[in-house]
Design an enzyme around this catalytic site. Structure first.
Site, short mmCIF file in Angstrom:
data_model
loop_
_atom_site.label_atom_id
_atom_site.label_comp_id
_atom_site.label_asym_id
_atom_site.label_seq_id
_atom_site.Cartn_x
_atom_site.Cartn_y
_atom_site.Cartn_z
N TYR A 1 -6.04 7.90 11.76
CA TYR A 1 -4.55 7.37 12.05
C TYR A 1 -4.57 7.50 13.65
O TYR A 1 -4.05 6.16 14.29
CB TYR A 1 -3.36 8.28 11.68
CG TYR A 1 -2.02 7.69 11.59
CD1 TYR A 1 -1.65 6.58 11.05
CD2 TYR A 1 -1.24 8.55 12.59
CE1 TYR A 1 -0.35 6.11 11.38
CE2 TYR A 1 -0.06 7.95 13.01
CZ TYR A 1 0.41 6.94 12.21
OH TYR A 1 1.75 6.50 12.46
N TYR B 1 -5.82 -7.89 24.96
CA TYR B 1 -5.51 -9.43 24.62
C TYR B 1 -4.30 -9.65 25.48
O TYR B 1 -4.44 -11.04 26.33
CB TYR B 1 -4.83 -9.57 23.16
CG TYR B 1 -5.83 -9.89 22.25
CD1 TYR B 1 -6.83 -9.15 21.67
CD2 TYR B 1 -6.03 -11.16 21.85
CE1 TYR B 1 -7.79 -9.46 20.81
CE2 TYR B 1 -6.86 -11.61 20.88
CZ TYR B 1 -7.72 -10.73 20.53
OH TYR B 1 -8.66 -11.11 19.44
N LEU C 1 4.00 -3.62 11.90
CA LEU C 1 4.10 -2.26 11.40
C LEU C 1 3.26 -1.87 10.39
O LEU C 1 3.61 -0.86 9.54
CB LEU C 1 5.55 -2.13 11.04
CG LEU C 1 6.95 -1.97 12.16
CD1 LEU C 1 6.94 -3.49 12.41
CD2 LEU C 1 8.19 -1.42 11.87
N PHE D 1 0.86 -1.08 0.09
CA PHE D 1 -0.13 0.05 -0.14
C PHE D 1 0.84 1.39 -0.18
O PHE D 1 0.73 2.26 -0.78
CB PHE D 1 -0.90 -0.10 1.09
CG PHE D 1 -1.84 1.08 1.27
CD1 PHE D 1 -2.97 1.03 0.50
CD2 PHE D 1 -1.52 2.37 2.08
CE1 PHE D 1 -3.87 2.12 0.70
CE2 PHE D 1 -2.33 3.30 2.09
CZ PHE D 1 -3.56 3.21 1.39
N GLY E 1 4.51 0.55 0.80
CA GLY E 1 5.86 0.04 1.02
C GLY E 1 6.19 -0.18 -0.60
O GLY E 1 5.71 0.28 -1.54
P1 NAD Z 1 5.72 2.92 5.67
O1 NAD Z 1 4.39 3.52 5.06
O2 NAD Z 1 7.01 3.01 5.05
O3 NAD Z 1 5.45 1.58 6.07
C1 NAD Z 1 4.06 0.94 6.25
C2 NAD Z 1 4.23 -0.65 5.58
O4 NAD Z 1 2.71 -1.26 5.66
C3 NAD Z 1 4.31 -0.45 3.96
O5 NAD Z 1 5.18 -1.10 3.45
C4 NAD Z 1 2.92 -0.81 3.59
O6 NAD Z 1 2.77 -1.27 2.30
C5 NAD Z 1 2.29 -1.87 4.59
N1 NAD Z 1 0.89 -1.85 4.69
C6 NAD Z 1 0.07 -0.89 4.91
N2 NAD Z 1 -1.05 -1.09 4.80
C7 NAD Z 1 -1.13 -2.62 4.87
C8 NAD Z 1 -2.17 -3.71 4.94
N3 NAD Z 1 -3.45 -3.40 4.87
N4 NAD Z 1 -1.91 -4.84 4.71
C9 NAD Z 1 -0.49 -5.27 4.84
N5 NAD Z 1 0.58 -4.33 4.70
C10 NAD Z 1 0.15 -2.95 4.89
O7 NAD Z 1 5.70 3.58 6.98
P2 NAD Z 1 6.96 3.57 8.07
O8 NAD Z 1 7.26 4.78 8.34
O9 NAD Z 1 7.58 2.58 7.87
O10 NAD Z 1 5.86 3.08 9.36
C11 NAD Z 1 5.95 1.81 9.82
C12 NAD Z 1 5.03 1.68 11.11
O11 NAD Z 1 5.47 2.43 12.16
C13 NAD Z 1 3.61 2.20 10.80
O12 NAD Z 1 2.67 1.36 11.80
C14 NAD Z 1 3.73 3.49 11.57
O13 NAD Z 1 2.29 3.79 11.94
C15 NAD Z 1 4.65 3.27 12.59
N6 NAD Z 1 5.21 4.86 13.06
C16 NAD Z 1 6.07 5.24 12.03
C17 NAD Z 1 6.75 6.38 12.38
C18 NAD Z 1 7.78 7.10 11.42
O14 NAD Z 1 8.26 8.30 11.74
N7 NAD Z 1 8.34 6.40 10.47
C19 NAD Z 1 6.55 7.25 13.55
C20 NAD Z 1 5.44 6.60 14.31
C21 NAD Z 1 4.90 5.05 14.18
#
Ligand code: NAD
Ligand code: UDP
Length: 314
Positions: free
Chosen positions: A144, A158, A72, A35, A37
């Site tokens: 979000y 859980y 994640l 989505f 990535g």
């Molecule tokens: P990102 O968008 O690069 O990674 C998210 C990944 O999840 C992507 O590869 C995407 O394709 C996948 N994904 C989304 N929806 C999906 C679904 N329904 N089924 C399967 N895969 C799905 O974002 P990121 O920065 O790598 O963030 C990773 C996690 O860390 C997220 O949950 C985000 O909320 C959390 N987070 C990130 C940050 C940051 O600053 N990067 C801060 C706080 C929290």
């Protein structure tokens, strides 16, 4: 050798985590629906015997033998999740539910990538884990923020009801190589604009603050939390307490890229948090973790990544 599921493993943080887990000798299954990535983030791992890709939407249940699960999967960029609010909310809630069910049936330990956004536009500064936050439940960021808050609720229910071993981390803004060039987050946007001689887009007056943590520091904290003793469930703040305004970030990026770009001010985003800074005393005490990479050093590596991205994609 542990069997580990990384949901969202083809994303920015997830792909760095997969690298680390494979390097440690684990059997890693990367679950992603691409989505937000990209295949490029994990292409170097595809030929590795200890790595497999499972193209799957985490909103659908799955059955797999695993020892540990890292959740994640979720779009993380405000511009992206606000375009797809229902998909974002479903991913947080249904994704967590499905992975918690998997953890319950396999006895696996499970990590949740929660976020500083659970604090919303905070009225307490810096933010400790005990702060309940200030979130607008019906605004454009709610998909979000409330999705992640609901996911935390599920994790703790859980844990209490089914004794699932949980590790919940509230991650503050993390940046570095493999951030998406197109998802609109501030570090990637400003670096790409500076490198291409375009105006740097600053939303609002640029006095809003964030505390930026380099990806290697965040990944190290994630691994430490997963390996910590059972009693440490979180929620645990992880981020770099060194706070800066968005204007300061823009100036630093102009300086480090040597760009002649100007700054253009655009309307502020709705419900944009004015301030954000983690109180990391729990991570310091519980994990003996603190971030090591200063903003300037991390930005230099990130600029090098986007520089080479532009030369490969121009
Ligand atoms: P990102 O968008 O690069 O990674 C998210 C990944 O999840 C992507 O590869 C995407 O394709 C996948 N994904 C989304 N929806 C999906 C679904 N329904 N089924 C399967 N895969 C799905 O974002 P990121 O920065 O790598 O963030 C990773 C996690 O860390 C997220 O949950 C985000 O909320 C959390 N987070 C990130 C940050 C940051 O600053 N990067 C801060 C706080 C929290
Ligand atoms: N921002 C900005 N210009 C951009 C992108 C974002 O000024 O091109 C601002 C945004 O309004 C927010 C901050 O930078 O105040 C951080 O935004 P980001 O989307 O990276 O993450 P957030 O912390 O809001 O989730």
């Amino acid at each position: 050798m542990k069997r580990i599921l990384v949901s969202g493993g083809a994303g920015f943080l997830g792909s760095h985590l997969c690298d680390q887990l494979v390097a440690e000798g684990n059997q890693v299954t990367c679950l992603d629906n691409f989505f937000s990535g990209s295949k490029q983030n994990i292409s170097h791992l595809q030929s590795h015997l200890n790595f497999e890709l499972l193209v799957h939407d985490v909103c659908n249940p799955l059955s797999l033998e695993v020892d540990e699960i890292y959740n994640l999967a979720c779009p993380a960029s405000p511009q992206l999740y606000q375009r797809f609010p229902i998909e974002t909310f479903k991913t947080s809630i249904l994704g967590s539910l499905n992975l918690l069910e998997l953890a319950k049936s396999t006895g696996a330990k499970i990590f949740q990538a929660s976020t500083s956004e659970v604090y919303g536009d905070p009225q307490l500064h810096p933010q400790p884990e005990t702060y309940f936050g200030n979130v607008n439940p019906i605004g454009p960021r709610a998909c979000y923020d409330e999705g992640k808050r609901g996911a935390e609720t599920l994790f703790f229910d859980y844990h209490r009801q089914h004794r699932v071993e949980i590790k919940v981390m509230r991650i503050f803004n993390t940046y570095g190589p493999r951030m998406s060039a197109t998802d609109g987050r501030v570090v990637s946007n400003l670096i790409l604009q500076a490198l291409q001689g375009q105006n740097l887009t600053v939303f609002g007056d640029g006095t809003q603050t964030r505390s930026f943590c380099y990806v290697d520091d965040t990944i190290q904290a994630i691994r430490l939390l997963m390996d910590s003793s059972k009693e440490i469930t979180g929620p645990l703040n992880v981020g770099n307490p060194s706070e800066c305004t968005i204007l300061e970030l823009a100036s630093l990026i102009l300086e480090l890229t040597g760009s002649k770009s100007k700054i253009s001010f655009l309307p502020a985003a709705t419900d944009d948090p004015h301030k954000r800074q983690p109180n990391i005393s729990l991570a310091l005490r519980g994990l003996h973790w603190s971030p090591q990479v200063p903003l300037q050093g991390g930005l230099i590596k990130t600029i090098a990544f986007f520089d080479s991205y532009l030369s490969q994609n121009s």
